[in-house]
Design a protein around this motif. Sequence first.
Motif, PDB file in Angstrom:
ATOM      1  N   SER A 160       4.469  -1.342   0.474  1.00  0.00           N
ATOM      2  CA  SER A 160       5.473  -0.457   1.303  1.00  0.00           C
ATOM      3  C   SER A 160       6.569  -1.505   1.999  1.00  0.00           C
ATOM      4  O   SER A 160       6.136  -2.620   2.199  1.00  0.00           O
ATOM      5  CB  SER A 160       4.946   0.096   1.951  1.00  0.00           C
ATOM      6  N   ARG A 161       7.418  -0.928   2.498  1.00  0.00           N
ATOM      7  CA  ARG A 161       8.108  -1.737   3.458  1.00  0.00           C
ATOM      8  C   ARG A 161       8.306  -2.295   4.875  1.00  0.00           C
ATOM      9  O   ARG A 161       8.720  -0.830   4.901  1.00  0.00           O
ATOM     10  CB  ARG A 161       9.827  -1.321   2.859  1.00  0.00           C
ATOM     11  N   PRO A 162       8.382  -3.199   5.561  1.00  0.00           N
ATOM     12  CA  PRO A 162       7.961  -3.062   7.274  1.00  0.00           C
ATOM     13  C   PRO A 162       9.987  -2.014   7.965  1.00  0.00           C
ATOM     14  O   PRO A 162      10.854  -2.545   6.606  1.00  0.00           O
ATOM     15  CB  PRO A 162       8.504  -4.610   7.140  1.00  0.00           C
ATOM     16  N   ARG A 163       9.377  -1.786   8.293  1.00  0.00           N
ATOM     17  CA  ARG A 163      11.056  -1.181   9.016  1.00  0.00           C
ATOM     18  C   ARG A 163      11.594  -2.242   9.973  1.00  0.00           C
ATOM     19  O   ARG A 163      12.248  -3.106   9.683  1.00  0.00           O
ATOM     20  CB  ARG A 163      10.169   0.009  10.518  1.00  0.00           C
ATOM     21  N   ASN A 164      10.731  -2.245  11.843  1.00  0.00           N
ATOM     22  CA  ASN A 164      11.390  -2.841  12.216  1.00  0.00           C
ATOM     23  C   ASN A 164      10.171  -4.366  13.044  1.00  0.00           C
ATOM     24  O   ASN A 164      10.888  -5.763  13.537  1.00  0.00           O
ATOM     25  CB  ASN A 164      11.532  -2.283  14.096  1.00  0.00           C
ATOM     26  N   PHE A 165       8.764  -3.438  12.267  1.00  0.00           N
ATOM     27  CA  PHE A 165       7.860  -5.034  12.648  1.00  0.00           C
ATOM     28  C   PHE A 165       7.108  -4.543  11.776  1.00  0.00           C
ATOM     29  O   PHE A 165       7.024  -3.968  11.091  1.00  0.00           O
ATOM     30  CB  PHE A 165       7.018  -5.175  14.112  1.00  0.00           C
ATOM     31  N   PRO A 166       6.455  -5.726  11.137  1.00  0.00           N
ATOM     32  CA  PRO A 166       4.874  -5.798  10.112  1.00  0.00           C
ATOM     33  C   PRO A 166       4.404  -4.138  10.123  1.00  0.00           C
ATOM     34  O   PRO A 166       4.067  -3.949   8.719  1.00  0.00           O
ATOM     35  CB  PRO A 166       4.341  -7.398  10.204  1.00  0.00           C
ATOM     36  N   ALA A 167       4.052  -3.979  11.426  1.00  0.00           N
ATOM     37  CA  ALA A 167       3.274  -2.960  11.567  1.00  0.00           C
ATOM     38  C   ALA A 167       3.918  -1.924  11.493  1.00  0.00           C
ATOM     39  O   ALA A 167       3.129  -0.403  11.383  1.00  0.00           O
ATOM     40  CB  ALA A 167       1.862  -3.492  12.348  1.00  0.00           C
ATOM     41  N   ASN A 168       4.944  -1.850  11.178  1.00  0.00           N
ATOM     42  CA  ASN A 168       5.166   0.025  11.307  1.00  0.00           C
ATOM     43  C   ASN A 168       6.330  -0.146  10.544  1.00  0.00           C
ATOM     44  O   ASN A 168       7.441  -0.950   9.984  1.00  0.00           O
ATOM     45  CB  ASN A 168       6.247  -0.232  12.390  1.00  0.00           C
ATOM     46  N   ARG A 169       5.545   0.373   9.234  1.00  0.00           N
ATOM     47  CA  ARG A 169       6.256   0.463   7.525  1.00  0.00           C
ATOM     48  C   ARG A 169       6.880   1.962   7.456  1.00  0.00           C
ATOM     49  O   ARG A 169       6.343   2.879   7.462  1.00  0.00           O
ATOM     50  CB  ARG A 169       5.060   0.218   6.567  1.00  0.00           C
ATOM     51  N   TYR A 170       8.141   1.915   6.309  1.00  0.00           N
ATOM     52  CA  TYR A 170       8.338   2.679   5.501  1.00  0.00           C
ATOM     53  C   TYR A 170       6.577   3.788   5.113  1.00  0.00           C
ATOM     54  O   TYR A 170       6.012   2.449   4.558  1.00  0.00           O
ATOM     55  CB  TYR A 170       9.478   2.628   4.450  1.00  0.00           C
ATOM     56  N   ALA A 171       6.863   4.977   5.008  1.00  0.00           N
ATOM     57  CA  ALA A 171       5.953   5.738   3.804  1.00  0.00           C
ATOM     58  C   ALA A 171       6.036   4.509   2.004  1.00  0.00           C
ATOM     59  O   ALA A 171       7.270   4.924   1.857  1.00  0.00           O
ATOM     60  CB  ALA A 171       6.214   6.908   3.478  1.00  0.00           C
ATOM     61  N   PHE A 172       5.079   4.022   2.195  1.00  0.00           N
ATOM     62  CA  PHE A 172       4.916   4.077   0.589  1.00  0.00           C
ATOM     63  C   PHE A 172       5.108   4.649  -0.551  1.00  0.00           C
ATOM     64  O   PHE A 172       4.716   5.478  -0.610  1.00  0.00           O
ATOM     65  CB  PHE A 172       3.684   3.164   0.247  1.00  0.00           C
ATOM     66  N   ARG A 173       6.360   4.369  -1.113  1.00  0.00           N
ATOM     67  CA  ARG A 173       6.083   4.888  -2.916  1.00  0.00           C
ATOM     68  C   ARG A 173       6.412   4.167  -3.893  1.00  0.00           C
ATOM     69  O   ARG A 173       6.998   3.168  -4.381  1.00  0.00           O
ATOM     70  CB  ARG A 173       8.139   5.392  -2.431  1.00  0.00           C
ATOM     71  N   ALA A 174       5.725   3.985  -4.889  1.00  0.00           N
ATOM     72  CA  ALA A 174       5.392   3.299  -5.727  1.00  0.00           C
ATOM     73  C   ALA A 174       7.157   2.718  -6.818  1.00  0.00           C
ATOM     74  O   ALA A 174       7.396   3.480  -6.462  1.00  0.00           O
ATOM     75  CB  ALA A 174       4.468   3.659  -6.391  1.00  0.00           C
ATOM     76  N   GLU A 175       6.857   2.008  -6.911  1.00  0.00           N
ATOM     77  CA  GLU A 175       7.785   2.140  -8.683  1.00  0.00           C
ATOM     78  C   GLU A 175       7.556   3.040  -9.284  1.00  0.00           C
ATOM     79  O   GLU A 175       6.956   3.498  -9.727  1.00  0.00           O
ATOM     80  CB  GLU A 175       8.096   0.443  -8.814  1.00  0.00           C
ATOM     81  N   SER A 176       9.198   3.286 -10.088  1.00  0.00           N
ATOM     82  CA  SER A 176       8.918   4.655 -11.019  1.00  0.00           C
ATOM     83  C   SER A 176       7.762   3.769 -12.230  1.00  0.00           C
ATOM     84  O   SER A 176       7.209   5.007 -12.708  1.00  0.00           O
ATOM     85  CB  SER A 176      10.039   5.062 -11.086  1.00  0.00           C
ATOM     86  N   HIS A 177       8.263   2.888 -13.023  1.00  0.00           N
ATOM     87  CA  HIS A 177       7.292   2.905 -13.984  1.00  0.00           C
ATOM     88  C   HIS A 177       6.610   2.905 -13.747  1.00  0.00           C
ATOM     89  O   HIS A 177       5.786   2.358 -14.593  1.00  0.00           O
ATOM     90  CB  HIS A 177       8.255   1.159 -14.435  1.00  0.00           C
ATOM     91  N   PHE A 178       5.986   2.109 -12.384  1.00  0.00           N
ATOM     92  CA  PHE A 178       4.230   2.489 -12.981  1.00  0.00           C
ATOM     93  C   PHE A 178       3.823   4.090 -12.381  1.00  0.00           C
ATOM     94  O   PHE A 178       2.770   4.371 -12.625  1.00  0.00           O
ATOM     95  CB  PHE A 178       4.066   1.953 -11.544  1.00  0.00           C
ATOM     96  N   LEU A 179       4.471   4.743 -11.323  1.00  0.00           N
ATOM     97  CA  LEU A 179       3.970   5.874 -11.315  1.00  0.00           C
ATOM     98  C   LEU A 179       3.853   6.883 -12.824  1.00  0.00           C
ATOM     99  O   LEU A 179       3.049   7.348 -12.569  1.00  0.00           O
ATOM    100  CB  LEU A 179       4.611   6.944 -10.715  1.00  0.00           C
ATOM    101  N   TYR A 180       5.026   6.511 -14.178  1.00  0.00           N
ATOM    102  CA  TYR A 180       5.085   6.931 -14.681  1.00  0.00           C
ATOM    103  C   TYR A 180       3.867   6.598 -15.854  1.00  0.00           C
ATOM    104  O   TYR A 180       3.475   7.537 -16.779  1.00  0.00           O
ATOM    105  CB  TYR A 180       6.363   6.452 -15.669  1.00  0.00           C
ATOM    106  N   PHE A 181       3.631   5.726 -15.930  1.00  0.00           N
ATOM    107  CA  PHE A 181       2.473   5.008 -16.749  1.00  0.00           C
ATOM    108  C   PHE A 181       0.651   5.291 -15.630  1.00  0.00           C
ATOM    109  O   PHE A 181       0.424   5.360 -16.191  1.00  0.00           O
ATOM    110  CB  PHE A 181       2.581   3.476 -16.765  1.00  0.00           C
ATOM    111  N   VAL A 182       0.677   5.496 -14.464  1.00  0.00           N
ATOM    112  CA  VAL A 182      -0.416   5.278 -13.900  1.00  0.00           C
ATOM    113  C   VAL A 182      -0.992   7.239 -13.293  1.00  0.00           C
ATOM    114  O   VAL A 182      -1.429   7.035 -13.179  1.00  0.00           O
ATOM    115  CB  VAL A 182      -0.535   4.780 -12.290  1.00  0.00           C
ATOM    116  N   GLY A 183       0.185   7.258 -12.855  1.00  0.00           N
ATOM    117  CA  GLY A 183       0.326   8.806 -12.014  1.00  0.00           C
ATOM    118  C   GLY A 183       0.582   9.104 -10.864  1.00  0.00           C
ATOM    119  O   GLY A 183       0.246  10.173  -9.980  1.00  0.00           O
ATOM    120  N   ARG A 184      -0.079   7.352  -9.185  1.00  0.00           N
ATOM    121  CA  ARG A 184      -0.406   7.946  -8.694  1.00  0.00           C
ATOM    122  C   ARG A 184       0.088   6.006  -8.568  1.00  0.00           C
ATOM    123  O   ARG A 184      -0.081   5.442  -8.910  1.00  0.00           O
ATOM    124  CB  ARG A 184      -1.559   7.735  -8.283  1.00  0.00           C
ATOM    125  N   GLY A 185       0.872   6.496  -6.700  1.00  0.00           N
ATOM    126  CA  GLY A 185       1.197   5.166  -6.396  1.00  0.00           C
ATOM    127  C   GLY A 185       0.147   4.096  -5.721  1.00  0.00           C
ATOM    128  O   GLY A 185      -0.937   4.582  -4.413  1.00  0.00           O
TER     129      GLY A 185
END
Length: 457
Positions: free
Chosen positions: A33-58
Amino acid sequence: MWPTSSHPRAFHERRQRLVARFPGPVLLPAGSSRPRNFPANRYAFRAESHFLYFVGRGVEDAALLVTDGTATLFAPEPDPEAAVWTGPTPSLEQLSEQLGLEVRPLAELSPPPNTATLPPQDLPSAFWLAELLGRDLEAGDGANLEGVDAGLADAIVDVRLRHDAAAIAQLEQAAVVTVAAHRAGMARTRPGLREAAVRAAMEAEIIAQGMTTSYGSIVTVHGEVLHNERHDGLLGPGDLVLADVGAETPEGWAGDVTRTWPVSGRFLSEQRELYELVLAAQRAAIDAVRPGVRYLDVHRTAGRVLVSGLTELGILRGEVEELLQRGAGALFFPHGIGHLLGLDVHDMEDLGDRAGYAPGRERSDRPGDRYLRLDRDLEPGMVVTIEPGFYRIERILERAEEVGELEDALRRDVLGKYASVRGIRIEDDVLVTDGAARVLTDALPKTADEIEALVGA
Ligand code: GLY
Ligand code: MN
Ligand code: MN
């Protein structure tokens, strides 16, 4: 709410298809997940699509290793302290059971030399992956992959281009919620509101159904700004709202739909003329979607209907084929007819044009063609968008280098009568089948009369 995700068997079969095309070791990171304005405040995690395609879950900070025909997920051990803040996470054993996949602690990951991978989209994930692989990684430009990584990219494109049954079921779910969002947006529309109020109604529907948006919503009375992401404009009684909004399923599959409707609930007559022309172009393009048809020709089909209609309205002057040759369509329809749709709203565009353009085909630099994101021969199982538009874009119409020698073809006096139209786009998601195309989003009305009945209702 959408209760289920696909069966683990679907992901096992996808991994088998990958192994059949690319036997070498492969490491696919989920990313972080990517930090917004400081490390503990993060954008919602969204896995890489190639990973999701073969695993099905982030699974955050995990990576899938496929080697010697066997897939293993390497994931961080759950942190008991983190559970206080974020709730319990499954143990690696539970994760293994849920995913139908061997799961090992990340600390045990030791990728073989010459492991192929694909670059994640953000720098911290790219550095993390480089560290795992013990190598320098060029961040970013997936189009320039070389060696084993290029071989992997081509194999994954080949696997992901044609959607399997589980993927189509996901795209259908995304379509249902996307359609509901557009209905909610039309119903909410009234003069005097801000664009943000319509956007909120649309996204509320998506969130309430347990999904997220698949890209930044475009909801604007300035539809001529092609990817306008401002929402502070007022809805005037004579305006058209252009809404390009899509839902993303929890497994990551995208909807991508545009509708254009009158704020007042009634198209002005000149708005209706141009709306019906864009709709005719869209219908013709959808009719052209068949296996074996080159997508560039679908694009050209829409362009021909538009240019022909614009000559009938008197906005363009000249012979249709000649106008097309001279690129007149690009004056009002500068973008491509659409793109691949899948886990990504522009599917696999992280790999540049490698997915959208068949080997040996390259993007043209002609106006009207240069933004075409796809030029393959269509095959059953592909999902594409079909999204023609008509836009009055000052930057194009006022600049000699854009209009150039087309000035004689452009009737500015007639165009002036259409000042109440800034931008119209109509976009649907279309599955290529063995026969006629199936419009996944066809539950959303699009004739002018149907649209009028839904606005403010
Ligand atoms: N929503 C972006 C697109 O239609 O391509
Ligand atoms: Mn769109
Ligand atoms: Mn699109």
